[in-house]
Design an enzyme around this catalytic site. Structure first.
Site, mmCIF file in Angstrom:
data_model
loop_
_atom_site.group_PDB
_atom_site.id
_atom_site.type_symbol
_atom_site.label_atom_id
_atom_site.label_comp_id
_atom_site.label_asym_id
_atom_site.label_seq_id
_atom_site.Cartn_x
_atom_site.Cartn_y
_atom_site.Cartn_z
ATOM 1 C CG HIS A 113 -1.803 1.321 1.193
ATOM 2 N ND1 HIS A 113 -2.300 1.352 0.622
ATOM 3 C CD2 HIS A 113 -2.057 2.262 2.166
ATOM 4 C CE1 HIS A 113 -3.665 2.066 0.983
ATOM 5 N NE2 HIS A 113 -2.763 2.663 1.267
ATOM 6 C CD GLU B 219 4.224 1.218 -4.048
ATOM 7 O OE1 GLU B 219 3.618 0.141 -5.324
ATOM 8 O OE2 GLU B 219 3.767 1.747 -4.770
HETATM 9 C C1 GRF Z 1 0.452 0.407 -6.134
HETATM 10 O O1 GRF Z 1 1.353 2.321 -5.772
HETATM 11 C C2 GRF Z 1 0.642 0.067 -5.041
HETATM 12 O O2 GRF Z 1 1.619 0.018 -4.058
HETATM 13 C C3 GRF Z 1 -0.912 0.793 -5.031
HETATM 14 O O3 GRF Z 1 -1.074 -0.052 -6.591
HETATM 15 C C4 GRF Z 1 -0.251 0.415 -7.078
HETATM 16 C C5 GRF Z 1 -0.418 -0.744 -8.022
HETATM 17 O O4 GRF Z 1 0.976 -0.038 -9.032
HETATM 18 N N1 GRF Z 1 -1.840 -0.602 -4.436
HETATM 19 P P1 GRF Z 1 1.233 -1.205 -9.841
HETATM 20 O O5 GRF Z 1 -0.307 -1.601 -11.096
HETATM 21 O O6 GRF Z 1 1.939 -2.678 -9.692
HETATM 22 O O7 GRF Z 1 2.125 -0.625 -11.322
#
Ligand code: GRF
Length: 205
Positions: A108, A173
């Site tokens: 998240h 992330e």
């Molecule tokens: C990311 O920012 C994640 O934290 C959130 O949704 C987004 C997904 O990005 N849950 P992606 O589809 O992996 O590029």
């Protein structure tokens, strides 16, 4: 570890897992990618990596519950041992979460418990926080409320827009999520109630 991924959109986190798994840098094998969106870019990424995909379109099912039943059955048929949510824009119901015999993780884009739900980066900007970040957590029945595995902060800058802050968080992330998966897959996570700790075994220190 046989791993499934659920994604609704762009799929950059999925791509990161595909790349690491292909390079043998993460002890997971991607065996299923599911989505609620037939047009999700994540599905195209999975298909070109040769991963079995399936779409669970809400309109095709009489209720969210029956949709999740089919999803769970498919994941069990694929013998999934770990499920990763990566931009999956739906809350998994209680019966799914309790019926799943594998851990479920989510990432998240905020420092939970601040700013759960949609548009976490915009929420952070609107609130005026000076620091935000991202959180990897176990999934429970609530909204971004499960036990926290890992968090990392990034600064929020005065000139930030939702796009610039999101991009700064996304870079983190892509590093934090695989680190958490590595710990889990190698049995190094210890859970006690809400508290999740890294098991320091055999280090001798
Ligand atoms: C990311 O920012 C994640 O934290 C959130 O949704 C987004 C997904 O990005 N849950 P992606 O589809 O992996 O590029």
């Amino acid at each position: 570890m046989r791993t499934g991924v659920l994604a609704s959109g762009r799929g950059s986190n999925l791509q990161m897992f595909i790349d690491l798994a292909q390079k043998g840098e993460l002890p997971i094998e991607l065996v299923a990618v599911g989505s609620d969106q037939a047009g999700a870019q994540a599905l195209a990424r999975a298909r070109s990596a040769g991963i079995p995909v399936r779409v669970f379109t809400p309109a095709d099912y009489p209720s969210p519950h029956t949709r999740e039943e089919s999803l769970l059955t498919w994941l069990q048929e694929r013998q999934v041992e770990l499920l990763l949510l990566a931009g999956y824009m739906r809350i998994l119901g209680e019966r799914f979460v309790q019926g799943a015999d594998f851990p479920i993780l989510n990432i998240h884009p905020s420092l939970l418990p601040a700013f759960p739900g949609l548009h976490a980066q915009r929420q952070a900007l609107d609130y005026g926080v000076k620091v935000s970040g991202c959180t990897v957590h176990f999934v429970d029945e609530g909204l971004d409320s499960g036990p926290i595995i890992a968090q990392e902060a990034v600064p929020v800058l005065p000139q930030d827009t939702e796009e610039t802050l999101s991009a700064r968080i996304l870079t983190v992330e892509h590093r934090l999520y695989p680190e958490a998966v590595r710990l889990l897959a190698s049995g190094q996570l210890e859970r006690s109630g809400r508290r999740v700790a890294e098991r320091k075994s055999g280090s001798g220190h």
